[in-house]
Design a protein around this motif. Structure first.
Motif, short mmCIF file in Angstrom:
data_model
loop_
_atom_site.label_atom_id
_atom_site.label_comp_id
_atom_site.label_asym_id
_atom_site.label_seq_id
_atom_site.Cartn_x
_atom_site.Cartn_y
_atom_site.Cartn_z
N PRO A 104 48.59 38.88 34.39
CA PRO A 104 48.63 40.02 35.31
C PRO A 104 47.23 40.62 35.50
CG PRO A 104 50.40 40.17 33.70
CD PRO A 104 49.49 39.07 33.24
N GLY A 105 46.92 40.98 36.75
CA GLY A 105 45.67 41.64 37.05
C GLY A 105 44.46 40.73 37.14
N VAL A 106 44.65 39.42 37.07
CA VAL A 106 43.53 38.50 37.14
C VAL A 106 42.85 38.58 38.52
CG1 VAL A 106 44.88 36.52 37.96
CG2 VAL A 106 42.78 36.14 36.65
N THR A 107 41.53 38.48 38.53
CA THR A 107 40.76 38.58 39.77
C THR A 107 40.03 37.28 40.05
OG1 THR A 107 38.77 39.41 38.68
CG2 THR A 107 40.42 41.04 39.34
N THR A 108 39.50 37.18 41.26
CA THR A 108 38.71 36.01 41.62
C THR A 108 37.49 35.89 40.72
OG1 THR A 108 39.46 36.15 43.91
CG2 THR A 108 37.46 34.87 43.49
N LYS A 136 34.46 33.04 36.50
CA LYS A 136 33.85 33.08 35.17
C LYS A 136 34.46 32.03 34.26
CE LYS A 136 33.08 36.14 31.21
NZ LYS A 136 33.32 37.52 30.65
N ALA A 137 35.79 31.89 34.31
CA ALA A 137 36.47 30.90 33.48
C ALA A 137 36.07 29.48 33.88
CB ALA A 137 37.98 31.08 33.58
N ALA A 138 35.90 29.25 35.18
CA ALA A 138 35.53 27.92 35.66
C ALA A 138 34.12 27.54 35.21
CB ALA A 138 35.63 27.86 37.17
N ALA A 139 33.27 28.54 35.02
CA ALA A 139 31.88 28.26 34.62
C ALA A 139 31.75 28.01 33.12
CB ALA A 139 30.98 29.43 35.03
N ASN A 164 50.20 32.93 38.60
CA ASN A 164 50.37 34.04 39.54
C ASN A 164 49.19 34.15 40.51
OD1 ASN A 164 49.27 34.85 36.86
ND2 ASN A 164 48.78 36.76 37.92
N TYR A 165 47.99 33.75 40.07
CA TYR A 165 46.83 33.75 40.97
C TYR A 165 46.99 32.66 42.03
CZ TYR A 165 41.98 33.39 42.56
OH TYR A 165 40.85 33.34 43.32
N LEU A 166 47.43 31.49 41.61
CA LEU A 166 47.61 30.39 42.57
C LEU A 166 48.59 30.78 43.67
CD1 LEU A 166 47.89 27.35 40.12
CD2 LEU A 166 45.90 28.01 41.48
N ILE A 167 49.68 31.45 43.28
CA ILE A 167 50.74 31.76 44.24
C ILE A 167 50.41 32.99 45.07
CG2 ILE A 167 53.16 32.43 44.46
CD1 ILE A 167 53.69 30.84 41.88
N ASN A 168 49.99 34.07 44.42
CA ASN A 168 49.82 35.35 45.11
C ASN A 168 48.51 35.46 45.89
OD1 ASN A 168 52.26 36.21 44.02
ND2 ASN A 168 51.28 37.11 42.23
N GLU A 169 47.45 34.83 45.38
CA GLU A 169 46.14 34.99 46.00
C GLU A 169 45.73 33.81 46.88
OE1 GLU A 169 44.72 37.87 45.80
OE2 GLU A 169 46.24 38.58 44.39
N LEU A 170 46.19 32.61 46.56
CA LEU A 170 45.75 31.43 47.30
C LEU A 170 46.85 30.88 48.21
CD1 LEU A 170 43.66 29.57 44.57
CD2 LEU A 170 42.87 31.15 46.33
N TRP A 171 48.01 30.59 47.65
CA TRP A 171 49.09 29.99 48.43
C TRP A 171 49.69 30.99 49.41
CZ3 TRP A 171 51.70 26.91 51.13
CH2 TRP A 171 53.09 26.93 51.26
N LYS A 172 50.25 32.07 48.92
CA LYS A 172 50.81 33.17 49.72
C LYS A 172 51.94 32.70 50.65
CE LYS A 172 46.44 35.75 49.80
NZ LYS A 172 45.40 36.37 50.66
#
Length: 300
Positions: free
Chosen positions: A186-190, A195-198, A273-281
């Motif tokens: 919950p609350g994860v941001t771009t 940062k995690a990808a780096a 939740n990031y994949l669905i709410n922020e990218l897929w939608k």
């Protein structure tokens, strides 16, 4: 074998393991009788395959032969997209064998691919990861299905389906997650994702990976039946001897250990939740069983 191809009666599947049906057939054991087309798709040399009867095909992806089933409805629903069902880790496309008949009867064309490295798909020398499997689904949608489809996934297949929808939304008409794997933050941001990808993930030493993989493979090969009953708490009869033998056969492949070892090298997954709410939608159905032994259903 040469001669006519006799199709078993698949249309009468009822969702249980009893009686005669396609789960009783030793399917996918005659790859030498396939004819490979210029697009890399292999299929039986039958042009008038009956409707509502699963057809087993193979498709060559990045040089590796992969396995899938497709079933056509007798009475297609108007403007209904195809369905692509993605299995979980250690499973294969036939995990969905009791779902094909009912979905075809409801008017849908259904595909059940086996991901590279699993089941009867080739255990090629690939860098296995959730990103590779995501791209496999992308290419399967483009090259085999040929149109946007509803993608449904179970366990890690759910995470792969969500990743495909998030990164290639034009290829996905809808998303279904069934007891899906993948972290929920919950609350994860771009910025958190970037940062995690780096971050550089340091895997264990090679000898630790090798010993751990050997121990895991030995344990699983000797407890497949027990593990399946644990994973099917509501319908344990569906975890039948045929399913157990198919998983054992795949686990005994000489390169199966390489696939299992990939878990030590997987990149950090993006939150579901990031994949669905922020990218897929897009339209999404989430099905979470309260007795799922691999997830805390109430928390998720």
């Amino acid at each position: 074998q040469e001669g006519d191809v006799v199709a078993p009666n698949f249309a009468s599947s009822s969702g249980s393991g009893s009686g005669s049906g396609w789960w009783d057939e030793p399917v996918a054991s005659a790859s030498s009788s396939y004819d490979e087309g210029p697009d890399g798709v292999q299929q039986w040399g039958v042009t008038d395959w009956p409707k509502r009867v699963p057809r087993r095909c193979s498709w060559r992806w990045r040089g590796a032969l992969t396995d899938y089933c497709v079933i056509e409805p007798e009475q297609p629903r108007d403007d209904a997209p195809a369905l692509v069902l993605v299995h979980g880790f250690g499973a294969f496309g036939d995990q969905w064998r009791f779902n094909l008949g009912p979905l075809a009867a409801a008017g849908y064309r259904v595909y059940t691919p086996t991901l590279p490295g699993f089941g009867r798909s080739e255990k090629a020398a690939l860098q296995y990861s959730q990103n590779a499997w995501r791209d496999f689904i992308r290419d399967f949608l483009v090259c085999v299905v040929g149109e946007p489809a509803i993608v449904a996934g179970n366990s890690i297949g759910g995470f792969i389906a969500a990743s495909a929808a998030a990164d290639y939304p034009s290829l996905v008409a809808g998303l279904v997650l069934i007891n899906s794997a993948g972290p929920i933050t919950p609350g994860v941001t771009t910025a958190d994702i970037e940062k995690a990808a780096a971050e550089v993930k340091t895997p264990p030493p090679a000898f630790v990976v090798k010993l751990s993989t050997m121990a895991l493979m030995m344990y699983l090969q000797n407890s497949i039946g027990k593990q399946l009953k644990w994973l099917y708490p509501t319908n344990p009869d569906n975890a039948d001897e045929w399913l157990e033998q198919e998983i054992y056969r795949a686990a005994s492949d000489s390169r199966a250990a390489d696939v299992f070892a990939s878990v030590f090298y997987l990149p950090k997954p993006r939150p579901l939740n990031y994949l669905i709410n922020e990218l897929w939608k897009g339209p999404t159905a989430v099905v979470q069983g309260v007795l799922d032994p691999l997830n805390d259903a109430k928390v998720r």
